[in-house]
Design a protein around this motif. Structure first.
Motif, mmCIF file in Angstrom:
data_model
loop_
_atom_site.group_PDB
_atom_site.id
_atom_site.type_symbol
_atom_site.label_atom_id
_atom_site.label_comp_id
_atom_site.label_asym_id
_atom_site.label_seq_id
_atom_site.Cartn_x
_atom_site.Cartn_y
_atom_site.Cartn_z
ATOM 1 N N ASP A 1 0.866 -1.172 0.000
ATOM 2 C CA ASP A 1 0.000 0.000 0.000
ATOM 3 C C ASP A 1 0.906 1.226 0.000
ATOM 4 O O ASP A 1 1.374 1.664 1.042
ATOM 5 C CB ASP A 1 -0.883 -0.036 1.240
ATOM 6 C CG ASP A 1 -1.897 1.084 1.243
ATOM 7 O OD1 ASP A 1 -2.564 1.262 2.267
ATOM 8 O OD2 ASP A 1 -2.007 1.783 0.220
ATOM 9 N N ILE A 2 1.156 1.757 -1.181
ATOM 10 C CA ILE A 2 2.077 2.885 -1.307
ATOM 11 C C ILE A 2 1.299 4.161 -1.052
ATOM 12 O O ILE A 2 0.310 4.440 -1.729
ATOM 13 C CB ILE A 2 2.718 2.903 -2.703
ATOM 14 C CG1 ILE A 2 3.539 1.629 -2.898
ATOM 15 C CG2 ILE A 2 3.601 4.110 -2.866
ATOM 16 C CD1 ILE A 2 4.110 1.487 -4.264
ATOM 17 N N ILE A 3 1.729 4.923 -0.064
ATOM 18 C CA ILE A 3 1.049 6.153 0.332
ATOM 19 C C ILE A 3 1.768 7.306 -0.344
ATOM 20 O O ILE A 3 2.897 7.629 0.005
ATOM 21 C CB ILE A 3 1.059 6.291 1.857
ATOM 22 C CG1 ILE A 3 0.326 5.102 2.464
ATOM 23 C CG2 ILE A 3 0.414 7.577 2.269
ATOM 24 C CD1 ILE A 3 0.496 4.967 3.920
ATOM 25 N N VAL A 4 1.111 7.887 -1.309
ATOM 26 C CA VAL A 4 1.706 8.958 -2.088
ATOM 27 C C VAL A 4 1.013 10.259 -1.717
ATOM 28 O O VAL A 4 -0.212 10.318 -1.726
ATOM 29 C CB VAL A 4 1.554 8.685 -3.593
ATOM 30 C CG1 VAL A 4 2.195 9.783 -4.400
ATOM 31 C CG2 VAL A 4 2.164 7.358 -3.938
ATOM 32 N N PRO A 5 1.751 11.300 -1.378
ATOM 33 C CA PRO A 5 1.089 12.560 -1.036
ATOM 34 C C PRO A 5 0.558 13.245 -2.281
ATOM 35 O O PRO A 5 0.949 12.949 -3.409
ATOM 36 C CB PRO A 5 2.204 13.372 -0.382
ATOM 37 C CG PRO A 5 3.439 12.843 -0.995
ATOM 38 C CD PRO A 5 3.199 11.386 -1.255
ATOM 39 N N ASP A 6 -0.339 14.182 -2.050
ATOM 40 C CA ASP A 6 -0.916 14.948 -3.151
ATOM 41 C C ASP A 6 0.083 16.030 -3.535
ATOM 42 O O ASP A 6 0.357 16.946 -2.761
ATOM 43 C CB ASP A 6 -2.234 15.565 -2.691
ATOM 44 C CG ASP A 6 -3.031 16.099 -3.854
ATOM 45 O OD1 ASP A 6 -2.566 15.951 -5.001
ATOM 46 O OD2 ASP A 6 -4.101 16.662 -3.631
ATOM 47 N N LEU A 7 0.644 15.925 -4.721
ATOM 48 C CA LEU A 7 1.702 16.836 -5.127
ATOM 49 C C LEU A 7 1.183 18.050 -5.881
ATOM 50 O O LEU A 7 1.981 18.857 -6.352
ATOM 51 C CB LEU A 7 2.718 16.104 -6.005
ATOM 52 C CG LEU A 7 3.559 15.041 -5.311
ATOM 53 C CD1 LEU A 7 4.509 14.408 -6.296
ATOM 54 C CD2 LEU A 7 4.337 15.628 -4.165
ATOM 55 N N CYS B 1 2.391 21.694 -4.876
ATOM 56 C CA CYS B 1 3.586 21.538 -4.051
ATOM 57 C C CYS B 1 4.658 22.496 -4.539
ATOM 58 O O CYS B 1 5.004 22.500 -5.719
ATOM 59 C CB CYS B 1 4.070 20.098 -4.143
ATOM 60 S SG CYS B 1 5.547 19.799 -3.223
ATOM 61 N N LEU C 1 7.782 22.629 -3.392
ATOM 62 C CA LEU C 1 9.137 22.140 -3.190
ATOM 63 C C LEU C 1 9.686 21.622 -4.503
ATOM 64 O O LEU C 1 8.987 20.974 -5.278
ATOM 65 C CB LEU C 1 9.136 21.022 -2.145
ATOM 66 C CG LEU C 1 8.634 21.435 -0.773
ATOM 67 C CD1 LEU C 1 8.393 20.210 0.071
ATOM 68 C CD2 LEU C 1 9.615 22.346 -0.093
ATOM 69 N N LYS C 2 10.948 21.901 -4.731
ATOM 70 C CA LYS C 2 11.622 21.479 -5.947
ATOM 71 C C LYS C 2 12.778 20.565 -5.590
ATOM 72 O O LYS C 2 13.259 20.580 -4.456
ATOM 73 C CB LYS C 2 12.149 22.714 -6.694
ATOM 74 C CG LYS C 2 11.061 23.621 -7.220
ATOM 75 C CD LYS C 2 10.306 22.979 -8.350
ATOM 76 C CE LYS C 2 9.360 23.934 -9.023
ATOM 77 N NZ LYS C 2 8.211 24.295 -8.185
ATOM 78 N N PRO C 3 13.261 19.758 -6.530
ATOM 79 C CA PRO C 3 14.351 18.843 -6.168
ATOM 80 C C PRO C 3 15.659 19.529 -5.832
ATOM 81 O O PRO C 3 16.511 18.923 -5.194
ATOM 82 C CB PRO C 3 14.507 17.956 -7.404
ATOM 83 C CG PRO C 3 13.512 18.369 -8.367
ATOM 84 C CD PRO C 3 12.744 19.519 -7.870
ATOM 85 N N ASP D 1 9.512 2.989 8.977
ATOM 86 C CA ASP D 1 10.923 2.814 8.658
ATOM 87 C C ASP D 1 11.616 2.065 9.775
ATOM 88 O O ASP D 1 11.295 2.251 10.947
ATOM 89 C CB ASP D 1 11.592 4.171 8.490
ATOM 90 C CG ASP D 1 11.317 4.746 7.129
ATOM 91 O OD1 ASP D 1 11.260 5.974 7.007
ATOM 92 O OD2 ASP D 1 11.154 3.962 6.189
#
Lengths: 271, 166
Positions: B84-90, B93, B95-97, B164
């Motif tokens: 179950d991969i929990i991906v935030p709503d981007l 967003c 933030l940049k890499p 983790d």
């Protein structure tokens, strides 16, 4: 027995599907971070919500912007530092992790494609910057995890480490991990492990290895002493406190009484 | 001249270059030297890979974990094994890499358990102390949800699926 097990597993699958359907039918709520430190902040246990990114039916997100394809250099900034990540919230860290993950996938895809097409991959150091950012992000998450565990349980919550000796007799740090079977039932592990090390070859190897370490230490000490000797020989009035602070291994007072620091000149006698 | 014309084919044939090779090794004879993963190998090998419980070459799953088990040759899916991969709503967003080199420097020390205590517990303790709602041993007469948390519950909460492990 096996047919009953199959029925139980199918029933579990049905229940799982029903649960997922109920999740989807639940009203939309803001997503809560699953980090350990964030579990403390909300006072009510939020139900698990699922989110996905916007649906795009092609794979062009794995490729760079088209105007960067034929460039020799793509100008980007630097990696995220640990101090900058510490002032972010858990939600922002989660978002940033996926932003970096997408960037890493894009860079690896472009690198592979450039290799296939015999083209120059522009600015390959971007991969290193993204990797450093991800390492720093994991460091910050680990700090918060440790803070939570220390506050609530009194322990760090990290895997216990133990110093064991490997087959060469050298000491390595072993991090414990979870196993489905207890040790006395784990036949594969019992058969594969070797209890202790030994043999003449290992002993000779350890002797030579320790001799190598000792030689390195001895040479370093001699190098320091020779350096102090030459400094005092060329500069007789050198400040001894500076020498003692800079070379703590060398006995400066003992060295001053020896003839090694005397230079090639006649000492000046009172005229 | 006629003799020369007769000799020409023989001369040309003598001048031709030839090559020789060793005998061709079929896959069946030297099976161990080939990397025969899932769809490679001979028909017999593929059949064995498909049917045997312990195939001669381990199934190469390319790092992907199973979501079920085999029971009497029948594959049964287990819902708990499906990740179950929990991906935030981007969307939205900011933030940049990468971070601009002109960004101002940030000075921030490590987040410690004392900081977490100050953020979560200290306010209520101060209020309880002022209102006289503390017992003799220092605990609160009306504990909040966070104060009722026991170490075991906190550990269980932190060790839920997907956390983790460092």
């Amino acid at each position: 027995m096996s047919s009953a097990l199959i029925k139980c597993l199918n029933l579990a699958k049905t229940v799982g599907n029903a649960t997922v359907r109920s999740f989807l039918a639940a009203p939309k709520q803001p997503w809560q971070s699953c980090s350990a430190a964030a579990l403390q902040t909300p006072h009510v246990q939020m139900p698990m919500q699922m989110h996905t990114s916007a649906v795009r039916r092609d794979l062009m997100e794995f490729f760079d912007d088209k105007k960067n394809w034929s460039e020799n250099e793509v100008k980007v900034g630097r990696a995220w530092r640990t101090e900058e990540l510490r002032i972010k919230s858990n939600k922002e860290l989660h978002q940033l992790w996926f932003v970096l993950l997408k960037e890493r996938n894009m860079l690896l895809t472009m690198e592979h494609e450039c290799n296939d097409k015999m083209e120059v991959f522009p600015s390959p150091e971007r991969i290193d910057k993204v990797k450093i950012s991800m390492e720093n992000l994991e460091t910050v998450v680990r700090e918060r995890n440790k803070a939570y565990h220390l506050l609530e349980t009194g322990e760090t919550g990290e895997r216990p480490q133990k110093a064991v000796k490997n087959a060469f007799g050298l000491q390595v740090s072993y991090k414990a991990c979870e196993h489905a079977l207890p040790p006395f039932m784990n036949l594969k592990w019992i058969k594969s492990r070797n209890i202790g090390y030994g043999g003449r070859a290992v002993n000779r190897f350890l002797l030579k290895y320790r001799e190598k370490l000792y030689n390195a230490k001895r040479k370093a000490k001699n190098r320091s002493r020779n350096e102090v000797m030459m400094i005092l020989r060329r500069n007789p009035n050198f400040d001894l406190d500076v020498l003692r602070r800079q070379f703590p291994d060398v006995n400066v007072d003992k060295l001053r009484n020896e003839d090694k620091i005397r230079g090639h000149y006649v000492p000046k006698v009172g005229v | 001249m006629n003799n020369c014309i007769k000799v020409v084919p023989i001369a040309l044939r003598c001048q031709q270059r030839t090559i020789s090779t060793s005998s061709v090794l079929e896959g069946k004879r030297n099976f161990r030297k080939f990397n025969a993963y899932n769809k490679r190998g001979t028909r017999v090998v593929k059949e064995a890979q498909k049917t045997l419980a312990n195939p001669p070459v381990a199934i190469h799953k390319r790092g992907v974990r199973d979501t079920g088990i085999l029971v009497d040759g029948q594959y049964v899916e287990i819902p708990e094994k499906i990740p179950d991969i929990i991906v935030p709503d981007l969307t939205g967003c900011k933030l940049k890499p990468y971070v601009s080199y002109k960004a101002p420097d940030v000075v921030q020390s490590e987040f410690t358990s004392l900081d977490l205590f100050n953020a979560v517990y200290s306010q209520k303790i101060i209020e309880d102390f002022k209102a006289g709602k503390l017992q003799k041993d220092g605990s609160a007469k009306e504990p909040s949800v966070n104060e009722q948390l026991t170490p075991e519950e906190a550990l269980q909460r932190a060790r839920k699926t997907g956390s983790d492990i460092f």
